[in-house]
Design a protein around this motif. Structure first.
Motif, short mmCIF file in Angstrom:
data_model
loop_
_atom_site.label_atom_id
_atom_site.label_comp_id
_atom_site.label_asym_id
_atom_site.label_seq_id
_atom_site.Cartn_x
_atom_site.Cartn_y
_atom_site.Cartn_z
N ARG B 194 1.18 -1.26 0.03
CA ARG B 194 -0.07 -0.16 0.20
C ARG B 194 1.20 1.19 -0.34
O ARG B 194 1.98 1.57 0.27
CB ARG B 194 -0.93 0.36 1.26
CG ARG B 194 -0.32 -0.07 2.26
CD ARG B 194 -0.92 -0.24 3.48
NE ARG B 194 -1.42 -2.02 3.15
CZ ARG B 194 -2.26 -2.19 3.27
NH1 ARG B 194 -3.60 -2.11 4.34
NH2 ARG B 194 -2.51 -3.93 3.57
N LEU B 195 0.20 2.27 -0.29
CA LEU B 195 0.26 3.48 -0.68
C LEU B 195 -0.03 4.38 0.25
O LEU B 195 -0.35 3.62 1.20
CB LEU B 195 0.45 4.14 -1.92
CG LEU B 195 0.89 3.88 -3.00
CD1 LEU B 195 0.12 4.83 -3.90
CD2 LEU B 195 2.11 4.12 -3.16
N ALA B 196 2.13 4.68 0.91
CA ALA B 196 1.67 5.40 2.26
C ALA B 196 0.35 6.92 2.98
O ALA B 196 -0.01 6.95 3.14
CB ALA B 196 2.99 6.35 2.73
N MET B 202 -4.17 3.00 4.91
CA MET B 202 -3.39 2.89 6.09
C MET B 202 -4.21 2.25 7.03
O MET B 202 -4.00 1.95 8.42
CB MET B 202 -3.05 4.38 5.78
CG MET B 202 -1.47 4.19 4.86
SD MET B 202 -0.44 3.01 4.51
CE MET B 202 0.16 3.82 6.40
N ALA B 203 -5.19 2.60 6.78
CA ALA B 203 -6.80 3.19 7.90
C ALA B 203 -6.82 1.42 8.06
O ALA B 203 -7.13 0.80 9.14
CB ALA B 203 -7.65 3.14 7.98
N LEU B 208 -5.78 -3.48 10.93
CA LEU B 208 -5.56 -4.51 10.87
C LEU B 208 -4.75 -5.22 12.14
O LEU B 208 -4.31 -5.34 13.73
CB LEU B 208 -4.34 -4.87 9.87
CG LEU B 208 -4.39 -6.73 9.16
CD1 LEU B 208 -6.23 -7.52 10.05
CD2 LEU B 208 -3.46 -6.64 8.37
N HIS B 209 -3.63 -3.98 12.21
CA HIS B 209 -2.56 -3.76 13.85
C HIS B 209 -3.64 -3.81 15.22
O HIS B 209 -3.06 -4.90 15.59
CB HIS B 209 -2.06 -2.70 13.83
CG HIS B 209 -0.74 -3.02 14.88
ND1 HIS B 209 -0.78 -2.04 16.28
CD2 HIS B 209 0.59 -3.54 14.67
CE1 HIS B 209 0.01 -2.58 16.73
NE2 HIS B 209 0.74 -3.24 15.79
N ASP B 237 4.89 4.95 9.85
CA ASP B 237 5.89 4.89 11.75
C ASP B 237 4.52 5.57 11.98
O ASP B 237 4.22 5.41 13.28
CB ASP B 237 6.86 5.55 11.66
CG ASP B 237 7.42 5.12 13.11
OD1 ASP B 237 7.77 3.79 13.23
OD2 ASP B 237 7.91 6.13 13.53
N GLU B 238 4.15 6.86 11.70
CA GLU B 238 3.14 7.44 12.37
C GLU B 238 1.91 6.69 12.35
O GLU B 238 0.98 6.36 13.20
CB GLU B 238 2.89 8.45 11.36
CG GLU B 238 3.66 9.88 11.87
CD GLU B 238 3.62 11.09 10.47
OE1 GLU B 238 2.53 11.12 9.99
OE2 GLU B 238 4.95 11.50 11.22
N ALA B 239 1.00 5.85 11.17
CA ALA B 239 0.27 4.91 11.13
C ALA B 239 0.11 3.67 12.07
O ALA B 239 -0.66 2.46 12.06
CB ALA B 239 -0.23 4.50 9.94
N LEU B 240 1.65 3.07 12.15
CA LEU B 240 1.59 1.77 12.53
C LEU B 240 2.85 1.90 14.01
O LEU B 240 3.84 2.26 13.70
CB LEU B 240 1.83 0.71 11.55
CG LEU B 240 0.55 0.07 10.98
CD1 LEU B 240 1.99 -0.77 10.01
CD2 LEU B 240 -0.13 -0.47 11.94
N PRO B 241 2.64 1.02 15.20
CA PRO B 241 3.98 1.71 15.69
C PRO B 241 4.53 0.16 15.55
O PRO B 241 4.86 -0.40 15.58
CB PRO B 241 3.27 0.46 17.53
CG PRO B 241 1.91 0.33 16.99
CD PRO B 241 1.53 1.18 15.62
N LEU B 242 6.04 0.68 14.36
CA LEU B 242 6.67 -0.61 13.80
C LEU B 242 7.10 -0.44 14.60
O LEU B 242 8.31 -0.24 15.89
CB LEU B 242 7.37 0.45 12.51
CG LEU B 242 6.89 0.70 11.73
CD1 LEU B 242 7.86 1.39 10.43
CD2 LEU B 242 5.73 -0.36 10.67
#
Lengths: 361, 452
Positions: B194-196, B202-203, B208-209, B237-242
Motif C-alpha cells: 500500500r501507498l503511505a 493505511m486505516a 489490522l494491527h 511509522d505514524e500509522a503503525l507502531p513499527l
C-alpha cells in the motif's frame, strides 16, 4: 510532485476551476482557456490529442494532489509572493529537485542552466524562474516522448516486458492488455515468469478479467520455451499483439540476464523482428539505481521503451529526468494509479505541467 | 557513474596538496562531496543535511585536521558516524509474547513482503525450531494468496487458507484463532502493498494491527528506493507502531541509502536484509557493512571475514615460509592460489565486495577471469610435477601436450607462463622486504582499516 509548488501561488485560482472542469470528463474539451499556457508554449503533436492531453493532465493532477499539498505546507511559507531570486531560493530549488529523485547530475545541469539565465538577467522573479524551469525540464524529457505505435501487420507484434523484482511488470501487462483490447486489438499473454510462486496464476487472473488468452506451462518451465510457444500460437490464431511476461531479475545477475537474451534469440527464430518492443518496467519510487537498471537492461536486451510505474505514491518521477538525460530510450507509459486507466501514454508537456502546478486548496 | 566517496574525496584533497592538511574552508568543500556522495546513494535530503551537520561538528576540532592523511581520517569520521547512526545490531526478533507471537508485515507494493514472509518463516522454523503459520491478508493483488501458499508448501510451514472475498481483519482473526488451537509458536501475517498516502489502506492496516496486536511489526523496504523512502517510512511509522525494518533486494548494485533514511527517520532498527531470491537469503543486518556500501567503499569487512573463513591457513603459511626462504614461486603454488580464489566464489564475488566493484558492469564481473581461472588450474593440472616446479622445461612439445590435456591451445599455456613469470617476480620483490614499500605506494588507495 508539487516539488516546485512553493514557487507558485498566484496562478492557483484559475487552476482550481481547471481541475473542477476536468472532473467531468465530457466537459473537458472546454478546458482550452485554462490550459492555454501549456497549449501555446509548444505546438501539440496532433490536435486530436489535445482533448486527451487535457484529460490526462487533469487525471495526473488529481493523482498527485495528495503529495503536493504536503510539500506546499512545508515550503509555501518561505516563498509567499513574488520573491526576488537569491541564492537561498536557488538552493531550495536544488534541494527540491534532489528530493524528487532527479539525481545529482541532472540537477546540476538544470541548476547550471537556470543560474546562467539568472546571471544574464533573463529571469528576475520566482514566476519567471518557474517558467525557465518548465522549459529546462521540457528540454530534457521532450526527446523521450514517443508513444508506442503498433503497426498493422500479418504477424503478431511482440512486446517483451522486463524489469527487476517487484517493479510492476505483471500489473502493467494486465493494464496494457485491457487497453489494447479496448482499442480493438486481439491480445495474447505469455506467462514467461516461471520462477516466482503464483506468477502464472497472477497473469491468468488478468487474462480472465480481460478475456484474453494466456499461454503458460506452469512454474519451473523454461521461460524462453513458454514465450516461443506463445508466439507460435499467436501466429496461428492471428493475434495482433503478444505480450510476454518475464520473471523479475536484478540487473546485476548476469546469469539471469543471459536467460533474457535467450528469450530474445528464440523469438527471433520465428520472427526475426521479434520482440518488436522490449519494455523495461521501472518502479517510480526507485532512486538513482534506476539508471543502472536501465543501462544494464539496455546493454543486454536493447530496450525500445520504458514504463515508469507507481508514480502516484511518490508522485515525483524525478527519475524520469535523470533517465531521459542518460539514456535515449523513449518513455512509453507511466503508471499513476491502481485502475486500468491509470496506465497512461507518457506525454512530456502534461507531465511537466502537472509537476509544477500548485493545487488551489 | 557513481564515484565512491573515497575517490571523490581523493580528488578534492588532491587539489589541496601542498597545503598538507585540511583547513576549515576545505572541510566545507569536503563536506559538499560527502553530501553529494550520500545523495547519489539515495539518502533522503533532510537526512543528508542532518547527517552532514553532525559530521561537520565531529570533523572540526577532531584529529582530522592534524592528521597526516586527512582524507582517510575524514572518511573514517563519516564512516563511524554512519555506523553510529545505523547502530544497534539488534537482529533478534522479540517473540516473547503469549504464543502465537504475531509478526505483521507492511510496505509498499513490490517491496518484497511476501518473499520476506517466506524467508522469515523458514528462518524461524529451521534456526529457532518454531512452529510457524503464515497467512496472507492481501485480497487485492491477483494470486497473492496463491503465491504465499506455494512458498509455504516449499519451505514446509503451515499455511492458513484465506479468500479474496473476506476482509483482511477477518482473515487475520480467523488465522489467529486457528494458530491458537493448533499451538503455533509464530503467526506471520502478510499484507497487501500500500501507498503511505492511501488513507483507506493505511486505516485498514492500523485496524489490522489493533485486532491482532503483533509482537513485531516489520516495515519492508526496497533497498533501491529513492528519496521517497523517508516520507514513506515516516507515514508508516505514524500509522503503525513499527518495531523493525527489513531491507530487501540488497543483492543488486543499489547503494542502499534508503537504509539510512529509514533508520534515521523512524529510529527503528534494521533487523534483516534480503540478499537473494532463494528462501534462505535473509541475513542479519550489519550497520558497518551497509555504511561502507553507502559510501561506495565496498564490503571489505565481509571480504576479510570470508577470506579468513575459507582460506586454507596451512597452505598459506607454507607458502609464506617458502617465500621467506627465498625459494621460487612455482606453478603448483600458483594453482593453490587460484583454487583458493575459486573457493571464495571466484573473482566476481570478490570484485563485488571491493571498493567501487559494485559499479562495474555485470559482464565485466562475470568475465573477470572465473573461466580464465579454471582454465589456468586445468593447465597446471595437466603438467607433470617436474614441469610445475621448473616451468622452464616447458618447450614446444611439452606445451602441446599440456594444452591438449587441458583442452586448450598452446597460446593459453604461453599466457599462463607469462603470468606466472610476472607473479614470481613480484613475489621475489616482496620477500626481499619490498612489502612495506609496496604498501606505502598503495596507501591512500585503500579504504581505512585495510592499509597500514
Amino acid at each position: 510532485m508539487g516539488i516546485f509548488s512553493f514557487l507558485k501561488r498566484k496562478k492557483s485560482a484559475p487552476e482550481a476551476d481547471a481541475s473542477q472542469h476536468t472532473n467531468q470528463l465530457p466537459a473537458s474539451a472546454s478546458d482550452d482557456n485554462s490550459d492555454e499556457s501549456s497549449a501555446s508554449a509548444t505546438p501539440q503533436p496532433a490536435s486530436d490529442d489535445r482533448q486527451l492531453a487535457a484529460e490526462q493532465t487533469a487525471s495526473l493532477e488529481k493523482r498527485l494532489t495528495k503529495t503536493r499539498s504536503r510539500f506546499r505546507d512545508t515550503f509555501l511559507d518561505f516563498f509567499l509572493g513574488n520573491k526576488p531570486i537569491d541564492d537561498d531560493l536557488l538552493e531550495e530549488l536544488e534541494g527540491q529537485l534532489i528530493t524528487a529523485d532527479v539525481g545529482v547530475d541532472a540537477t546540476q545541469r538544470i541548476m547550471d542552466a537556470l543560474n546562467n539565465r539568472v546571471s544574464r538577467s533573463e529571469v528576475n522573479d520566482s514566476d519567471a524562474l518557474r517558467e525557465a524551469l518548465t522549459q529546462e525540464l521540457l528540454d530534457i524529457i521532450l526527446p523521450s516522448e514517443a508513444p508506442l505505435e503498433i503497426p498493422d501487420s500479418d504477424s503478431p507484434f511482440v512486446i517483451l516486458v522486463v524489469g527487476v523484482n517487484g517493479s510492476g511488470k505483471t500489473t502493467t501487462i494486465g493494464k496494457l492488455a485491457k487497453q489494447l483490447t479496448e482499442g480493438g486489438k486481439s491480445v495474447m499473454l505469455a506467462a514467461g515468469d516461471t520462477f516466482r510462486a503464483a506468477a502464472v496464476e497472477q497473469l491468468q487472473t488478468w487474462g480472465e478479467r480481460n478475456q484474453v488468452p494466456v499461454v503458460s506451462q506452469g512454474s519451473g518451465a523454461d521461460s524462453a520455451s513458454v514465450i516461443f510457444d506463445a508466439l507460435q500460437s499467436a501466429k496461428a490464431r492471428n493475434i495482433d499483439v503478444l505480450i510476454a511476461d518475464t520473471a523479475g531479475r536484478l540487473h546485476t545477475q548476469s546469469g539471469l540476464m543471459d536467460e533474457l537474451k535467450k528469450v530474445k534469440r528464440v523469438l527471433g527464430k520465428i520472427d526475426t523482428a521479434a520482440p518488436h518492443e522490449t519494455l523495461l518496467v521501472l518502479d517510480g519510487g526507485t532512486g538513482q539505481n534506476a539508471l543502472n537498471q536501465a543501462e544494464q537492461f539496455n546493454e543486454a536486451m536493447g530496450l525500445s521503451g520504458v514504463v515508469i510505474t507507481k508514480l502516484d505514491g511518490t508522485a515525483k518521477g524525478g527519475v524520469l529526468f535523470a533517465l531521459a538525460q542518460k539514456l535515449p530510450v523513449p518513455i512509453r507509459f507511466i503508471g499513476v494509479g491502481e485502475t486500468v486507466d491509470d496506465l497512461q501514454v507518457f506525454q512530456a508537456q502534461p507531465f511537466v505541467d502537472a509537476l509544477l502546478k500548485v493545487d488551489a486548496s | 557513474m557513481f564515484d565512491s566517496l573515497s575517490e571523490r574525496l581523493g580528488r578534492t584533497i588532491k587539489n589541496l596538496s601542498g597545503q598538507g592538511r585540511l583547513t576549515e574552508q576545505n572541510v566545507k568543500d569536503t563536506l559538499r562531496e560527502v553530501r553529494m556522495a550520500l545523495l547519489e546513494a539515495d539518502v533522503a535530503l533532510p537526512v543528508v543535511k542532518q547527517f552532514v551537520e553532525s559530521v561537520r561538528e565531529k570533523a572540526l576540532g577532531q584529529e582530522v585536521l592534524g592528521s597526516l592523511s586527512p582524507g582517510q581520517a575524514f572518511i573514517k569520521v563519516v564512516n563511524d558516524e554512519l555506523v553510529a547512526v545505523m547502530g544497534e545490531t539488534n537482529s533478534e526478533l522479540n517473540l516473547a509474547a503469549t504464543p502465537p507471537a504475531v509478526i505483521l508485515m507492511a510496505g509498499l507494493q513490490g517491496a518484497g513482503k511476501t518473499t520476506t514472509v517466506a524467508k522469515l518463516a523458514r528462518m524461524l522454523k529451521e534456526r529457532h525450531r518454531k512452529k510457524v503459520m503464515v497467512v496472507s491478508a492481501d485480497v487485492y493483488r491477483p494470486a497473492a494468496i496463491k503465491q504465499l501458499n506455494t512458498l509455504a508448501d516449499d519451505i514446509g510451514v503451515t499455511f492458513f487458507a484465506s479468500s479474496v472475498d473476506d476482509k483482511p481483519v477477518d482473515i487475520a482473526n480467523a488465522a489467529m484463532a486457528e494458530a491458537k488451537s493448533t499451538f503455533m509458536d509464530v503467526l506471520i501475517v502478510d499484507t497487501a502493498g500500500r501507498l503511505a498516502i492511501d488513507e483507506d489502506m493505511m486505516a485498514e492496516i492500523s485496524q489490522l494491527h489493533s485486532a491482532i496486536k503483533p509482537a513485531e511489526t516489520l516495515f519492508v523496504v526496497d533497498s533501491m528506493t529513492g528519496q521517497d523512502a523517508a516520507n514513506t517510512a515516516k507515514a508508516f511509522d505514524e500509522a503503525l507502531p513499527l518495531t523493525g525494518v527489513v531491507l530487501t533486494k540488497t543483492d543488486g548494485d543499489a547503494r542502499g541509502g534508503a537504509a539510512l533514511s529509514v533508520r534515521m527517520i523512524t529510529g527503528k532498527p534494521i533487523k534483516f536484509i534480503g540478499s537473494g531470491e532463494k528462501s534462505d537469503a535473509l541475513e542479519p543486518f550489519h550497520p558497518d557493512r551497509v555504511a561502507s556500501r553507502i559510501l561506495g567503499m565496498g564490503d571489505v569487512v565481509s571480504l576479510v571475514e570470508e577470506v579468513q573463513a575459507k582460506v586454507d591457513h596451512n597452505k598459506a603459511e607454507r607458502l609464506a615460509k617458502k617465500m621467506q626462504k627465498g625459494k621460487a614461486f612455482d606453478l603448483a603454488d600458483l594453482r593453490d592460489q587460484l583454487e583458493q580464489m575459486v573457493n571464495m566464489g571466484g573473482m566476481s564475488a570478490l570484485v563485488d565486495k571491493l571498493p567501487g566493484g559494485g559499479a562495474l558492469p555485470p559482464g565485466f564481473k562475470a568475465g573477470a577471469g572465473d573461466v580464465e581461472t579454471r582454465r589456468m588450474i586445468a593447465l597446471v593440472n595437466s603438467m607433470t610435477p617436474q614441469e610445475r616446479k621448473y616451468p622452464a622445461v616447458l618447450k614446444g612439445s611439452r606445451k602441446k601436450r599440456v594444452a591438449a590435456g587441458a583442452g586448450l591451445q598452446v597460446q593459453d599455456v604461453n599466457r599462463l607462463l607469462k603470468q606466472h613469470a610476472q607473479m614470481s617476480k613480484m613475489m621475489k620483490k616482496m620477500s626481499k622486504g619490498g612489502m612495506a614499500k609496496m604498501m606505502k605506494s598503495m596507501q591512500g588507495k585503500l579504504p581505512p582499516g585495510m592499509g597500514l
